[in-house]
Design a protein around this motif. Structure first.
Motif, PDB file in Angstrom:
ATOM      1  N   ASP A 285       6.835  -2.010 -10.838  1.00  0.00           N
ATOM      2  CA  ASP A 285       6.558  -0.952 -11.613  1.00  0.00           C
ATOM      3  C   ASP A 285       7.933   0.569 -10.891  1.00  0.00           C
ATOM      4  O   ASP A 285       8.019   0.568 -10.158  1.00  0.00           O
ATOM      5  N   LEU A 286       8.721   0.068 -12.167  1.00  0.00           N
ATOM      6  CA  LEU A 286       9.025   1.710 -11.469  1.00  0.00           C
ATOM      7  C   LEU A 286       8.931   3.088 -11.482  1.00  0.00           C
ATOM      8  O   LEU A 286       7.801   2.911 -12.694  1.00  0.00           O
ATOM      9  N   PRO A 287       9.284   3.977 -10.918  1.00  0.00           N
ATOM     10  CA  PRO A 287       8.576   5.364 -10.872  1.00  0.00           C
ATOM     11  C   PRO A 287       7.525   6.112 -12.377  1.00  0.00           C
ATOM     12  O   PRO A 287       9.068   5.854 -13.233  1.00  0.00           O
ATOM     13  N   GLU A 288       7.149   6.148 -12.141  1.00  0.00           N
ATOM     14  CA  GLU A 288       6.845   7.659 -14.126  1.00  0.00           C
ATOM     15  C   GLU A 288       7.354   7.816 -14.382  1.00  0.00           C
ATOM     16  O   GLU A 288       8.453   8.258 -15.570  1.00  0.00           O
ATOM     17  N   LYS A 289       8.374   8.975 -13.732  1.00  0.00           N
ATOM     18  CA  LYS A 289       9.335   9.789 -13.627  1.00  0.00           C
ATOM     19  C   LYS A 289      10.333   9.284 -14.412  1.00  0.00           C
ATOM     20  O   LYS A 289      11.180   9.645 -15.715  1.00  0.00           O
ATOM     21  N   LEU A 290      10.708   7.989 -14.105  1.00  0.00           N
ATOM     22  CA  LEU A 290      12.240   7.146 -14.640  1.00  0.00           C
ATOM     23  C   LEU A 290      11.240   6.528 -15.718  1.00  0.00           C
ATOM     24  O   LEU A 290      12.529   6.466 -16.594  1.00  0.00           O
ATOM     25  N   ILE A 291      10.667   6.011 -15.872  1.00  0.00           N
ATOM     26  CA  ILE A 291      10.102   5.662 -17.264  1.00  0.00           C
ATOM     27  C   ILE A 291      10.175   6.149 -18.507  1.00  0.00           C
ATOM     28  O   ILE A 291      10.470   6.996 -19.502  1.00  0.00           O
ATOM     29  N   LEU A 292       9.541   7.241 -17.794  1.00  0.00           N
ATOM     30  CA  LEU A 292       9.907   8.604 -18.884  1.00  0.00           C
ATOM     31  C   LEU A 292      11.014   9.775 -19.571  1.00  0.00           C
ATOM     32  O   LEU A 292      10.821   9.576 -20.074  1.00  0.00           O
ATOM     33  N   LYS A 293      12.363   8.850 -18.787  1.00  0.00           N
ATOM     34  CA  LYS A 293      13.163   9.447 -19.030  1.00  0.00           C
ATOM     35  C   LYS A 293      13.726   8.288 -19.631  1.00  0.00           C
ATOM     36  O   LYS A 293      15.082   8.413 -19.901  1.00  0.00           O
ATOM     37  N   GLY A 294      13.714   7.124 -19.801  1.00  0.00           N
ATOM     38  CA  GLY A 294      13.546   6.461 -20.428  1.00  0.00           C
ATOM     39  C   GLY A 294      14.475   4.673 -20.200  1.00  0.00           C
ATOM     40  O   GLY A 294      15.033   4.149 -20.359  1.00  0.00           O
ATOM     41  N   VAL A 295      14.170   4.857 -18.824  1.00  0.00           N
ATOM     42  CA  VAL A 295      14.346   3.982 -17.785  1.00  0.00           C
ATOM     43  C   VAL A 295      14.174   2.453 -17.967  1.00  0.00           C
ATOM     44  O   VAL A 295      13.297   2.889 -17.711  1.00  0.00           O
ATOM     45  N   LYS A 296      14.795   0.931 -18.039  1.00  0.00           N
ATOM     46  CA  LYS A 296      14.307   0.656 -17.569  1.00  0.00           C
ATOM     47  C   LYS A 296      14.669  -0.553 -17.271  1.00  0.00           C
ATOM     48  O   LYS A 296      13.316  -2.003 -17.105  1.00  0.00           O
ATOM     49  N   ASP A 297      15.730  -0.346 -16.140  1.00  0.00           N
ATOM     50  CA  ASP A 297      15.060  -1.483 -15.113  1.00  0.00           C
ATOM     51  C   ASP A 297      16.384  -0.837 -13.897  1.00  0.00           C
ATOM     52  O   ASP A 297      16.675  -0.089 -13.802  1.00  0.00           O
ATOM     53  N   MET A 298      15.888  -1.612 -12.819  1.00  0.00           N
ATOM     54  CA  MET A 298      16.495  -1.315 -11.706  1.00  0.00           C
ATOM     55  C   MET A 298      16.907  -1.743 -10.563  1.00  0.00           C
ATOM     56  O   MET A 298      15.559  -3.173 -10.451  1.00  0.00           O
TER      57      MET A 298
ATOM     58  N   GLU B  40       0.645  -0.839   0.131  1.00  0.00           N
ATOM     59  CA  GLU B  40       0.050   0.003   0.233  1.00  0.00           C
ATOM     60  C   GLU B  40       0.723   1.305   0.060  1.00  0.00           C
ATOM     61  O   GLU B  40       0.925   2.476  -0.426  1.00  0.00           O
ATOM     62  N   ASP B  41       1.968   1.404   1.221  1.00  0.00           N
ATOM     63  CA  ASP B  41       2.996   2.062   1.096  1.00  0.00           C
ATOM     64  C   ASP B  41       3.227   2.973  -0.463  1.00  0.00           C
ATOM     65  O   ASP B  41       3.655   4.255  -0.977  1.00  0.00           O
ATOM     66  N   TYR B  42       4.021   1.274  -0.888  1.00  0.00           N
ATOM     67  CA  TYR B  42       3.937   1.584  -2.163  1.00  0.00           C
ATOM     68  C   TYR B  42       3.486   2.377  -3.615  1.00  0.00           C
ATOM     69  O   TYR B  42       3.859   2.838  -3.979  1.00  0.00           O
ATOM     70  N   HIS B  43       1.856   1.265  -3.189  1.00  0.00           N
ATOM     71  CA  HIS B  43       1.054   2.082  -4.506  1.00  0.00           C
ATOM     72  C   HIS B  43       1.233   3.723  -4.013  1.00  0.00           C
ATOM     73  O   HIS B  43       1.342   4.658  -4.892  1.00  0.00           O
ATOM     74  N   GLU B  44       0.853   4.160  -2.695  1.00  0.00           N
ATOM     75  CA  GLU B  44       0.587   5.794  -2.237  1.00  0.00           C
ATOM     76  C   GLU B  44       1.706   6.443  -2.437  1.00  0.00           C
ATOM     77  O   GLU B  44       1.708   7.624  -3.542  1.00  0.00           O
ATOM     78  N   ARG B  45       3.002   5.872  -3.281  1.00  0.00           N
ATOM     79  CA  ARG B  45       3.723   7.064  -3.254  1.00  0.00           C
ATOM     80  C   ARG B  45       5.294   6.750  -4.052  1.00  0.00           C
ATOM     81  O   ARG B  45       5.714   7.374  -4.709  1.00  0.00           O
ATOM     82  N   ILE B  46       5.185   5.637  -5.584  1.00  0.00           N
ATOM     83  CA  ILE B  46       5.875   5.377  -5.836  1.00  0.00           C
ATOM     84  C   ILE B  46       5.922   6.686  -7.449  1.00  0.00           C
ATOM     85  O   ILE B  46       7.094   6.547  -7.301  1.00  0.00           O
ATOM     86  N   ASP B  47       5.117   7.074  -7.018  1.00  0.00           N
ATOM     87  CA  ASP B  47       4.533   8.370  -9.025  1.00  0.00           C
ATOM     88  C   ASP B  47       4.483   9.596  -8.566  1.00  0.00           C
ATOM     89  O   ASP B  47       4.645  10.088  -9.437  1.00  0.00           O
ATOM     90  N   LEU B  48       4.636  10.099  -6.882  1.00  0.00           N
ATOM     91  CA  LEU B  48       5.049  10.957  -6.154  1.00  0.00           C
ATOM     92  C   LEU B  48       6.510  11.348  -6.910  1.00  0.00           C
ATOM     93  O   LEU B  48       7.624  11.237  -7.180  1.00  0.00           O
ATOM     94  N   PRO B  49       5.839  12.929  -7.144  1.00  0.00           N
ATOM     95  CA  PRO B  49       6.937  13.593  -8.664  1.00  0.00           C
ATOM     96  C   PRO B  49       8.441  14.265  -7.278  1.00  0.00           C
ATOM     97  O   PRO B  49       8.702  14.160  -8.104  1.00  0.00           O
TER      98      PRO B  49
END
Length: 573
Positions: free
Chosen positions: A452-465, A413-422
């Motif tokens: 899933d990776l954070p939205e802001k990193l996906i948009l930067k082209g990051v494929k894996d962490m 739940e913590d992950y879903h709440e915060r992973i895509d916060l700018p």
């Protein structure tokens, strides 16, 4: 030749007293003739069919085909249902219910007049759960794997059911697909009967069954929709009758060598990390000492031979056309124990000696493998005192030796709440740490480790962490994902103590996973740590939390390890 062993079902049907009359008379309401109760081996067809389990939706038809084979061989087939586990639909996780389904299987077999068992399996947990249950009874048993779907076709290419799912967030965020595209892809991804068509956990479990010697040779690779699947199901029905007459029980097939064959084969096909947790649980039911470290020492140096998603580019249908698992088993050669017996009464060497490869792009040779040392690696270190695992064939090579700061999520739940916060303090060098998804913590150890990776990193082209959790991941998934951390965060250990900003060091080559903090700071955190409250207070979930073992021991219930054999403790006689 020794005296033929009495059939177990004779205890129910063989006497002419009151109880014999009762047992026979009630079954006669189905129209069975007298000779069915006079010495025919009774074959229980354990069916995991359910309309709520899409991958197993065709097993109702398969049961009829198996019955035909049983009857042809002189057996008395009786189908019975057990709890079905649909990975794609059930919540919170089918892994929560694997042990319950194994109990259902075990008690259904033991309590009924059965001499031999056919397990109809498909979706991920239906295979290990039924094998676990059958092992605890130890009758002659054969597995009929439901088989993978046909290749998905989309936009002129193939689409893998399961593996495509992990691309959806990226394709949504980048605008690559429209809503109409996604709707079409939904239909294309699962276009036939069967389970996931990648080398995900369901295909891995089918492969495992064959590598253990529990299926007829070549059975696991055949797609569900191929007519040869039904032919093999019918032959399995015939064969189980012979197995009963030969008293070829599970414990005679499932030796330590058989488990080692499964480990080696899983590495060669690029199979799921979930094999570890299921194979250990099966071994502990049948009484074989199989440890987490065995998967590294036996399997980690095995080359990858099969070019299938998620580690490669092809799908199970292509694998079958290329020659399937028999080619892999033949190619592995001396790396396998070739002289041990399988369900057809022959050895692995006999079963696979004539296998032919028809496509070396799909199945490579030992001389020119797709990847060296592709088996699952077992990590140790202060983060995972009892071990953790990673699948190198599905990981990014440059991340296999990595040091980065932890970004910690205490729960899903913590992950879903915060992973895509700018404003989340995270970059591509960070290490995502997900706690609270282990066997006791979730409960059920869900397949969420490849978050899933954070939205802001996906948009930067990051494929894996690098991602670390005490949970599992789908066999269809990929990435540099460390799983099965033991002990899990809910029961303590260093993993529970990781904080944001801590430096984590991963070194797969040297099998290390460490938290870079002083022993003094570690002791301070341990003293302040408090165990979280259980997430369930009643019913099966509470029983599970109270009795489930850690991942390195197979996450079985402690009261289910081992078996009680086939004898019913008390009866009405």
């Amino acid at each position: 030749m020794g005296k033929k062993k009495d059939l177990r079902s004779k205890e129910w049907f063989g006497s002419n007293d009151k109880m014999g009359f009762v047992h026979r008379s009630w079954l006669r309401n189905q129209g069975y003739p007298d000779d069915y109760f006079r010495g025919k081996p009774v074959i229980g067809i354990c069916n995991t069919w359910s309309e709520l389990t899409p991958c197993n939706g065709h097993l109702r038809d398969f049961a009829e085909v198996v019955k035909r084979g049983v009857a042809e061989a002189g057996g008395f087939p009786l189908e019975f249902p057990v709890m079905s586990l649909g990975e794609t639909i059930m919540r919170p996780s089918t892994m929560l219910f694997r042990n319950l389904a194994s109990m259902d299987t075990e008690e259904s077999i033991r309590a009924n007049p059965l001499d031999g068992i056919v397990l109809l399996t498909g979706c991920d947990k239906t295979t290990p759960s039924t094998i676990m249950g059958a092992c605890s009874v130890d009758l002659p048993t054969i597995v009929v794997p439901g088989g993978p779907m046909l290749n998905g076709r989309f936009r002129g290419g193939t689409i893998g059911s399961g593996s495509f799912n992990w691309m959806i967030k990226e394709k949504q965020k980048t605008g690559e697909y429209s809503e109409a595209d996604f709707t079409e892809a939904e239909v294309c991804a699962a276009r036939s009967i069967g389970h996931c068509n990648t080398m995900g956990t369901a295909s891995t479990m089918g492969t495992m069954s064959e590598a253990l010697g529990l299926t007829l040779p070549g059975f696991s690779s055949i797609p569900a929709a191929d007519s040869r699947k039904k032919m093999m199901a019918q032959l399995s029905g015939r064969r189980i009758v012979d197995m009963v007459n030969e008293d070829l029980t599970l414990s005679k097939i499932l030796t330590k060598e058989a488990f080692e064959n499964a480990i080696v084969t899983n590495a060669a096909v690029g199979g799921s990390t979930n094999l570890i947790i299921h194979l250990i649980a099966i071994a502990r039911r049948i009484g074989i000492d199989l440890k987490l470290e065995d998967f590294d020492s036996i399997g980690s140096k095995i080359p990858l031979l099969v070019n299938l998603m998620p580690s490669g580019k092809f799908l199970m249908e292509d694998f079958f056309y290329a020659g399937g698992l028999p080619v892999v088993m033949k190619e592995l050669g001396k790396l396998l124990h070739n002289d041990i017996i399988t369900v057809n009464g022959k050895t692995f060497k006999d079963n696979y000696a004539e296998a032919i490869c028809y496509d070396r792009e799909v199945i490579a040779t030992m001389d020119k493998p797709l990847q060296e040392n592709a088996g699952i690696a077992v990590l140790k270190g202060n983060i995972c005192e009892n071990g953790a695992v990673i699948k190198p064939s599905a990981a990014t090579p440059k991340l296999m030796k990595h040091k980065g700061k932890a970004v910690v999520f205490e729960s899903m739940e913590d992950y879903h709440e915060r992973i895509d916060l700018p404003d989340l303090d995270i970059d591509e060098n960070s290490v995502i740490v997900l706690k609270g998804v282990g066997p006791k913590g979730y409960p059920g150890m869900p397949e969420v480790g490849n978050v899933d990776l954070p939205e802001k990193l996906i948009l930067k082209g990051v494929k894996d962490m690098v991602r670390i959790s005490d949970g599992r991941m789908s066999g269809t998934a990929y990435g540099t994902v460390i799983l099965h951390v033991s002990p899990e965060s809910t029961v303590g250990g260093t993993f529970a103590l990781i904080k944001n900003g801590d430096i984590i060091e991963l070194d797969v080559e040297n099998r290390l996973l460490n938290l870079d903090i002083s022993q003094e700071e570690l002791e301070k955190r341990k003293a302040a740590w408090k165990a979280p409250e259980p997430v369930a207070y009643r019913g099966y979930a509470r029983i599970y939390i109270d009795h489930v073992e850690q991942a390195d021991k197979g996450a079985d219930l402690d009261v289910l390890v081992g078996g009680s054999g086939s004898k019913v403790d008390r009866d009405l006689h």
